[in-house]
Design a protein around this motif. Structure first.
Motif, PDB file in Angstrom:
ATOM      1  N   ILE A 189       4.003  -5.121   4.220  1.00 43.39           N
ATOM      2  CA  ILE A 189       5.012  -6.180   4.163  1.00 43.39           C
ATOM      3  C   ILE A 189       5.976  -5.879   3.024  1.00 43.39           C
ATOM      4  O   ILE A 189       7.196  -5.972   3.158  1.00 43.39           O
ATOM      5  N   ARG A 190       5.427  -5.468   1.878  1.00 48.26           N
ATOM      6  CA  ARG A 190       6.230  -5.339   0.658  1.00 48.26           C
ATOM      7  C   ARG A 190       7.096  -4.085   0.654  1.00 48.26           C
ATOM      8  O   ARG A 190       8.230  -4.123   0.174  1.00 48.26           O
ATOM      9  N   CYS A 191       6.596  -2.977   1.208  1.00 46.00           N
ATOM     10  CA  CYS A 191       7.405  -1.747   1.265  1.00 46.00           C
ATOM     11  C   CYS A 191       8.679  -1.956   2.094  1.00 46.00           C
ATOM     12  O   CYS A 191       9.781  -1.726   1.600  1.00 46.00           O
ATOM     13  N   PRO A 192       8.576  -2.431   3.345  1.00 43.39           N
ATOM     14  CA  PRO A 192       9.823  -2.643   4.100  1.00 43.39           C
ATOM     15  C   PRO A 192      10.693  -3.753   3.513  1.00 43.39           C
ATOM     16  O   PRO A 192      11.919  -3.690   3.641  1.00 43.39           O
ATOM     17  N   PRO A 403       7.771  -1.708 -10.094  1.00 43.03           N
ATOM     18  CA  PRO A 403       8.697  -1.655  -8.951  1.00 43.03           C
ATOM     19  C   PRO A 403       7.839  -1.702  -7.686  1.00 43.03           C
ATOM     20  O   PRO A 403       6.667  -1.302  -7.724  1.00 43.03           O
ATOM     21  N   THR A 404       8.380  -2.188  -6.554  1.00 36.46           N
ATOM     22  CA  THR A 404       7.572  -2.224  -5.332  1.00 36.46           C
ATOM     23  C   THR A 404       7.297  -0.806  -4.835  1.00 36.46           C
ATOM     24  O   THR A 404       6.168  -0.457  -4.504  1.00 36.46           O
ATOM     25  N   MET A 405       8.347   0.005  -4.795  1.00 37.76           N
ATOM     26  CA  MET A 405       8.235   1.383  -4.324  1.00 37.76           C
ATOM     27  C   MET A 405       8.834   2.301  -5.388  1.00 37.76           C
ATOM     28  O   MET A 405       9.692   1.876  -6.156  1.00 37.76           O
ATOM     29  N   PRO A 406       8.411   3.561  -5.442  1.00 37.56           N
ATOM     30  CA  PRO A 406       8.975   4.462  -6.464  1.00 37.56           C
ATOM     31  C   PRO A 406      10.454   4.793  -6.217  1.00 37.56           C
ATOM     32  O   PRO A 406      11.158   5.168  -7.144  1.00 37.56           O
ATOM     33  N   THR A 407      10.910   4.669  -4.962  1.00 40.09           N
ATOM     34  CA  THR A 407      12.283   5.073  -4.605  1.00 40.09           C
ATOM     35  C   THR A 407      12.883   4.048  -3.646  1.00 40.09           C
ATOM     36  O   THR A 407      12.163   3.216  -3.103  1.00 40.09           O
ATOM     37  N   ASP A 425       2.808   4.894  -1.486  1.00 34.48           N
ATOM     38  CA  ASP A 425       2.191   3.564  -1.558  1.00 34.48           C
ATOM     39  C   ASP A 425       1.465   3.285  -2.872  1.00 34.48           C
ATOM     40  O   ASP A 425       0.733   2.304  -2.975  1.00 34.48           O
ATOM     41  N   ALA A 426       1.683   4.132  -3.887  1.00 29.77           N
ATOM     42  CA  ALA A 426       0.867   4.085  -5.101  1.00 29.77           C
ATOM     43  C   ALA A 426       0.829   2.707  -5.777  1.00 29.77           C
ATOM     44  O   ALA A 426      -0.196   2.326  -6.336  1.00 29.77           O
ATOM     45  N   PHE A 427       1.920   1.930  -5.723  1.00 29.86           N
ATOM     46  CA  PHE A 427       1.943   0.651  -6.434  1.00 29.86           C
ATOM     47  C   PHE A 427       1.401  -0.495  -5.575  1.00 29.86           C
ATOM     48  O   PHE A 427       0.729  -1.390  -6.063  1.00 29.86           O
ATOM     49  N   THR A 428       1.763  -0.469  -4.291  1.00 31.12           N
ATOM     50  CA  THR A 428       1.423  -1.619  -3.438  1.00 31.12           C
ATOM     51  C   THR A 428      -0.052  -1.693  -3.059  1.00 31.12           C
ATOM     52  O   THR A 428      -0.588  -2.789  -2.882  1.00 31.12           O
ATOM     53  N   ILE A 429      -0.722  -0.539  -2.937  1.00 33.04           N
ATOM     54  CA  ILE A 429      -2.118  -0.534  -2.465  1.00 33.04           C
ATOM     55  C   ILE A 429      -3.066  -1.264  -3.419  1.00 33.04           C
ATOM     56  O   ILE A 429      -4.136  -1.691  -3.019  1.00 33.04           O
ATOM     57  N   LEU A 430      -2.646  -1.387  -4.685  1.00 33.63           N
ATOM     58  CA  LEU A 430      -3.542  -1.995  -5.687  1.00 33.63           C
ATOM     59  C   LEU A 430      -3.915  -3.419  -5.297  1.00 33.63           C
ATOM     60  O   LEU A 430      -5.064  -3.842  -5.434  1.00 33.63           O
ATOM     61  N   ALA A 431      -2.942  -4.182  -4.778  1.00 32.98           N
ATOM     62  CA  ALA A 431      -3.212  -5.569  -4.411  1.00 32.98           C
ATOM     63  C   ALA A 431      -4.123  -5.669  -3.191  1.00 32.98           C
ATOM     64  O   ALA A 431      -4.847  -6.654  -3.029  1.00 32.98           O
ATOM     65  N   PRO A 454      19.029  -1.214  -1.216  1.00 34.96           N
ATOM     66  CA  PRO A 454      18.278  -2.237  -1.944  1.00 34.96           C
ATOM     67  C   PRO A 454      16.935  -1.710  -2.461  1.00 34.96           C
ATOM     68  O   PRO A 454      16.340  -0.814  -1.859  1.00 34.96           O
ATOM     69  N   VAL A 455      16.480  -2.278  -3.584  1.00 29.97           N
ATOM     70  CA  VAL A 455      15.150  -1.966  -4.116  1.00 29.97           C
ATOM     71  C   VAL A 455      14.487  -3.267  -4.575  1.00 29.97           C
ATOM     72  O   VAL A 455      15.176  -4.253  -4.854  1.00 29.97           O
ATOM     73  N   GLY A 456      13.169  -3.258  -4.657  1.00 27.95           N
ATOM     74  CA  GLY A 456      12.440  -4.489  -4.955  1.00 27.95           C
ATOM     75  C   GLY A 456      11.586  -4.396  -6.202  1.00 27.95           C
ATOM     76  O   GLY A 456      11.135  -3.318  -6.593  1.00 27.95           O
ATOM     77  N   ILE A 457      11.369  -5.564  -6.824  1.00 25.34           N
ATOM     78  CA  ILE A 457      10.418  -5.680  -7.940  1.00 25.34           C
ATOM     79  C   ILE A 457       9.163  -6.360  -7.394  1.00 25.34           C
ATOM     80  O   ILE A 457       9.236  -7.213  -6.499  1.00 25.34           O
ATOM     81  N   HIS A 458       8.018  -5.954  -7.921  1.00 28.15           N
ATOM     82  CA  HIS A 458       6.726  -6.335  -7.349  1.00 28.15           C
ATOM     83  C   HIS A 458       5.894  -7.085  -8.391  1.00 28.15           C
ATOM     84  O   HIS A 458       5.714  -6.586  -9.506  1.00 28.15           O
ATOM     85  N   PHE A 459       5.437  -8.262  -8.033  1.00 29.06           N
ATOM     86  CA  PHE A 459       4.572  -9.032  -8.939  1.00 29.06           C
ATOM     87  C   PHE A 459       3.216  -9.254  -8.293  1.00 29.06           C
ATOM     88  O   PHE A 459       3.123  -9.541  -7.102  1.00 29.06           O
ATOM     89  N   THR A 460       2.167  -9.135  -9.099  1.00 35.84           N
ATOM     90  CA  THR A 460       0.804  -9.426  -8.657  1.00 35.84           C
ATOM     91  C   THR A 460       0.250 -10.555  -9.522  1.00 35.84           C
ATOM     92  O   THR A 460       0.442 -10.536 -10.742  1.00 35.84           O
TER      93      THR A 460
END
Lengths: 480, 99
Positions: A189-192, A403-407, A425-431, A454-460
């Motif tokens: 969900i978060r990558c796209p 960041p949600t994705m590295p690029t 997927d290195a950042f998103t898989i943690l959740a 566009p790029v996204g910021i990711h909060f857990t």
């Protein structure tokens, strides 16, 4: 006034209930606006695998509920989602409709019942524009693994929309639906959402029912909203959440009780992306963080890097197990040969695409005797350790950001070797490993080859603290 | 490191056929992927025991069952082949003598 299909859930709900007749819109007008754009843009973007015909009864009924509110003395009872057209990922069952998980295996499979999330949306009066493209069986990070062609990123059609819920995110970004449902196994969900400049929430594991959702990795999968705003994500999340007797992994409210608190400190596991993040990405990230007004501190999550290896081992293992049910016997693609073994081999070989076959084989490997201790059991232990490290981190900070994705979105075909795609997927898989809720929120644009992407910021946040994600999300959104 | 024979064996176990061209490709990709996930071996784990899940014993009372054959028709339409309401499969028990 904004074009109707460009409205958010909140704006559309308000317009449907506007007191002045000149500002008021009908459910029919809203449906037509979305449906027309969906049909017009789909040949270019390949967002929808199927655009549904208007469900006249549902449209009429939604209008009636809204109209009755206007004349009723007790005021509003029609939910915010009443009459709102949504896009639904093609792995969520809508009774009577084809649900293919973007696989040849299920190309002609008709759902025999509604998923619990669909039942809840129908009860709320929501409408369904169509079923959206995805990576086959939710395996991938780009929607390139669909058996029905890649979805194009609305910001640059030479690029991927991200995955696996690429169709759902692109549908919302291109205003072909007001909002959408996706599913998230390792960031799907978060990558796209990041690549398409929209909001995407992966809820806490167990908060949303998966009854009627085609399983990929059962210990990771969650259904969640993809929307234009954080407030819309909250509305959709509130509608679909809740314990369900049809899904025994769903959890009661307040299972993790002490987890809702004020956000003062944001922790950043900087070692995770040191050296791999472009300068403009880092600049966007830092500036978005500053605007939260929170105290930002560096934290260490030592297992976060090796966690990607653990994630893929568990992913392969559960995928190979879950997809064993597709045998060409009871439903789905069925091919017939000389013997019963031929029936299985032909059905599965013809039905599954390349990445699906690859993961089934890798899963068979990591679960085979002689290797299960080195791979699968070690990965499960690493998952426990990672969760413990996150819990410890939440004693010092209130929320964790990356960041949600590295690029930004990469070019279609650019990552043709599977391992390079896995590393995205290195950042998103943690959740997904920890089961904690996480959200991606647009943090602006970076330029690649003359295009603004566009790029996204990711909060857990800690388990069941989705509310904290909405709070910080609202702040980031307002200051952008 | 993965060999073609190993990949072939996995395919047999997983009931998937791989032709020779794919076998070459899959084998070399497996090497890279297994080398990557193999790094987990080096991860030091401090006394990690099986975590007790927060959620357990999910049982419900027996409820009223749905009416007989309420879903039969819908499900039968998804069978690859059917006779009345039965699923048609290959005969797997033979009446012929085994030599």
């Amino acid at each position: 006034m904004k074009k109707l299909n460009e409205m958010t859930i909140t704006e559309a709900a308000r317009a449907l209930r506007a007191e002045s007749a000149s500002r008021r819109i009908s459910v029919r007008e809203l449906w037509d606006a979305c449906s027309e754009i969906a049909k017009a843009k789909n040949p270019e973007l390949n967002v929808f695998l199927e655009i549904f015909d208007a469900d006249e009864a549902a449209i009429e009924n939604a209008q009636k509920r809204i109209d009755e509110d206007a004349t009723s003395a007790s005021g509003r009872s029609a939910p915010m989602l009443c009459g709102i057209p949504l896009a639904i990922k093609d792995n969520i069952l809508i009774e009577g409709k084809i649900v293919s998980a973007a696989s040849k295996m299920l190309a002609n499979y008709h759902a025999t019942y509604d998923a619990t999330v669909i039942k809840k949306l129908k009860d709320a009066g929501a409408l369904f524009i169509g079923r959206t493209n995805m990576d086959e069986f939710a395996l991938g990070s780009s929607t390139e693994n669909s058996a029905f062609g890649v979805t194009k990123n609305p910001y640059d059609i030479t690029r991927v929309p991200g995955g696996t819920s690429g169709g759902s995110a692109a549908a919302v970004a291109a205003h072909m639906a007001i909002a959408a449902l996706g599913t998230d196994t390792g960031g799907s969900i978060r990558c796209p959402a990041s690549y398409c400049g929209v909001v995407g929430l992966k809820p806490t594991y167990g908060v949303v029912s998966r009854s009627g959702v085609i399983a990929a990795v059962s210990s990771f999968d969650q259904v969640g909203p993809i929307t234009k705003t954080v407030e819309d994500a909250r509305i959709l999340f509130d509608t679909i959440r809740g314990q369900d007797t049809l899904d025994s992994t769903t959890i009661p409210d307040g299972l993790y009780s002490e987890n809702k608190k004020e956000i003062k400190t944001v922790g950043v596991p900087r070692n995770l992306f040191a050296g791999i993040l472009g300068e403009d990405m880092l600049e966007r990230f830092t500036s978005a963080l500053e605007k939260t007004g929170c105290n930002v501190v560096d934290i260490e999550i030592p297992s976060a890097k090796p966690a990607l290896a653990a994630y893929y081992i568990i992913n392969f293992a559960e995928v190979s197990t879950n997809l064993a049910r597709f045998d060409g016997m009871r439903y789905g693609h069925a091919s017939r040969g000389e013997t019963l073994l031929d029936d299985y081999l032909l059905s599965r070989t013809e039905g599954f695409g390349e990445e699906t076959r690859r993961r089934v084989l890798l899963g068979t490997f990591v679960l085979s005797s002689g290797y299960i201790d080195a791979y699968y059991r070690k990965a499960v232990a690493a998952r426990v350790q990672l969760t413990r490290e996150f819990n410890d981190a939440f004693k010092k900070v209130d929320i964790i950001a990356t960041p949600t994705m590295p690029t930004p979105a990469f070019k279609i075909g650019e990552k043709s070797d599977p391992l390079s795609l896995y590393l995205e997927d290195a950042f998103t898989i943690l959740a997904n490993l920890t089961g904690m809720p996480a959200i991606s929120i647009p943090m602006g644009f970076v330029e690649r080859e003359g295009k603004q992407l566009p790029v996204g910021i990711h909060f857990t946040a800690p388990h069941q603290a989705e509310k904290m994600l909405f709070t910080i999300g609202n702040t980031v959104e307002k200051t952008l | 490191m993965a060999t073609k024979e190993e990949v072939k064996k996995l395919a047999t176990l997983a009931r998937i056929k791989i032709d020779d061209a794919d076998l070459e490709k899959f084998t070399s990709e497996f090497d890279a992927i297994l080398a990557y996930i193999g790094q987990l071996e080096k991860l030091e784990l401090s006394d990690v025991k099986e975590e007790i899940p927060a959620l357990h014993n999910v049982m419900r009372e027996d409820g009223k069952p749905h009416a007989p054959s309420a879903y039969t028709e819908k499900i039968v339409t998804q069978f690859p082949a059917s006779e009345k309401n039965a699923l048609v499969v290959k005969q797997i028990i033979s009446h012929e003598e085994i030599e």
